[in-house]
Write a protein that holds these residues in place. Structure first.
Motif, short mmCIF file in Angstrom:
data_model
loop_
_atom_site.label_atom_id
_atom_site.label_comp_id
_atom_site.label_asym_id
_atom_site.label_seq_id
_atom_site.Cartn_x
_atom_site.Cartn_y
_atom_site.Cartn_z
N GLU A 60 0.84 -1.21 0.00
CA GLU A 60 0.00 0.00 0.00
C GLU A 60 0.87 1.25 0.00
OE1 GLU A 60 -2.70 2.24 3.31
OE2 GLU A 60 -3.11 0.11 2.99
N THR A 61 1.93 1.25 0.80
CA THR A 61 2.84 2.41 0.84
C THR A 61 3.54 2.59 -0.50
OG1 THR A 61 3.16 2.09 3.21
CG2 THR A 61 4.79 3.42 2.05
N PHE A 62 3.97 1.50 -1.10
CA PHE A 62 4.60 1.58 -2.42
C PHE A 62 3.63 2.17 -3.42
CE2 PHE A 62 8.22 -0.54 -0.91
CZ PHE A 62 9.16 -0.70 -1.91
N GLN A 63 2.39 1.71 -3.40
CA GLN A 63 1.41 2.22 -4.36
C GLN A 63 1.17 3.71 -4.14
OE1 GLN A 63 -2.57 0.56 -4.39
NE2 GLN A 63 -2.70 0.93 -6.59
N THR A 64 1.04 4.12 -2.89
CA THR A 64 0.82 5.54 -2.58
C THR A 64 1.98 6.39 -3.09
OG1 THR A 64 -0.44 4.93 -0.61
CG2 THR A 64 0.39 7.18 -0.71
N LYS A 65 3.20 5.95 -2.82
CA LYS A 65 4.38 6.71 -3.27
C LYS A 65 4.48 6.73 -4.80
CE LYS A 65 5.89 7.60 0.82
NZ LYS A 65 5.78 8.93 1.38
N LEU A 66 4.16 5.62 -5.44
CA LEU A 66 4.23 5.57 -6.89
C LEU A 66 3.16 6.45 -7.54
CD1 LEU A 66 4.99 1.79 -7.47
CD2 LEU A 66 6.58 3.71 -7.64
N LEU A 67 1.96 6.47 -6.95
CA LEU A 67 0.91 7.35 -7.48
C LEU A 67 1.30 8.81 -7.32
CD1 LEU A 67 -2.31 5.52 -6.25
CD2 LEU A 67 -1.58 5.84 -8.61
N LYS A 68 1.91 9.13 -6.19
CA LYS A 68 2.37 10.51 -5.95
C LYS A 68 3.45 10.89 -6.95
CE LYS A 68 3.89 13.41 -2.13
NZ LYS A 68 4.27 13.43 -0.72
N LEU A 69 4.38 9.98 -7.19
CA LEU A 69 5.45 10.24 -8.17
C LEU A 69 4.88 10.40 -9.57
CD1 LEU A 69 8.45 10.46 -8.89
CD2 LEU A 69 8.48 7.95 -9.05
N LYS A 70 3.90 9.58 -9.92
CA LYS A 70 3.27 9.67 -11.24
C LYS A 70 2.60 11.04 -11.41
CE LYS A 70 0.14 7.24 -14.33
NZ LYS A 70 -0.67 6.05 -14.53
N GLU A 71 1.93 11.51 -10.38
CA GLU A 71 1.28 12.83 -10.44
C GLU A 71 2.32 13.94 -10.58
OE1 GLU A 71 -1.67 15.71 -10.56
OE2 GLU A 71 -1.79 13.55 -10.85
N GLU A 72 3.41 13.84 -9.82
CA GLU A 72 4.48 14.85 -9.91
C GLU A 72 5.09 14.88 -11.30
OE1 GLU A 72 7.31 14.07 -6.81
OE2 GLU A 72 5.87 14.54 -5.23
N LEU A 73 5.32 13.71 -11.89
CA LEU A 73 5.88 13.66 -13.24
C LEU A 73 4.92 14.25 -14.25
CD1 LEU A 73 7.50 10.11 -13.22
CD2 LEU A 73 8.69 12.30 -13.24
N ARG A 74 3.62 14.00 -14.08
CA ARG A 74 2.63 14.56 -15.00
C ARG A 74 2.60 16.08 -14.89
NH1 ARG A 74 -1.89 16.88 -15.17
NH2 ARG A 74 -2.30 16.71 -12.96
#
Length: 134
Positions: free
Chosen positions: A104-118
């Motif tokens: 769950e933590t990995f998914q949260t961090k990856l979603l946050k990173l994806k949003e930052e990259l976008r």
């Protein structure tokens, strides 16, 4: 930012419900996170997804979650063991609850990173388009 928070909250709430289900659901969740990590791997060097390992590179080193087929269970059950790995060589075998928390933590961090990259890509595109007409 509010939309991102709501998205993360919704994802977290869905994981809380799934935490009460059996190990087979955890495999599906890992597969989804692995897919997200694979997509991000194409965009940044901070994330890698290779084999059955998802890694995030931080300023302090690399943190990975690994999924292995449990040799003690029948192969047709597809029961996996999950481990948390660090670049310092520490390996922590995870129980069900901790495996869910880590994924769950990995998914949260990856979603946050994806949003930052976008957002960064949108800003770069805007700057390039603005410079065309100056």
């Amino acid at each position: 930012m509010k939309k991102l928070f709501l998205l993360l909250f919704t994802v977290s709430a869905s994981f809380s419900v799934q935490a009460q289900e059996d190990w087979t659901k955890l495999n599906d969740i890992f597969t989804q996170v692995y897919s997200l990590a694979s997509d991000l791997n194409d965009q940044t060097e901070k994330v890698t997804a290779q084999g059955n390992v998802i890694s995030i590179i931080t300023g302090k080193g690399t943190v990975s979650v690994e999924r292995k087929l449990d040799p003690k269970k029948a192969k047709d059950l597809k029961h996996y063991k999950y481990s948390l790995l660090t670049s310092a060589g520490k390996v922590v075998v995870l129980d069900k609850m901790n495996a869910e928390r880590v994924i769950e933590t990995f998914q949260t961090k990856l979603l946050k990173l994806k949003e930052e990259l976008r957002v960064n890509q949108d800003a770069d595109v805007e700057n390039i388009l603005n410079s065309l007409f100056q």
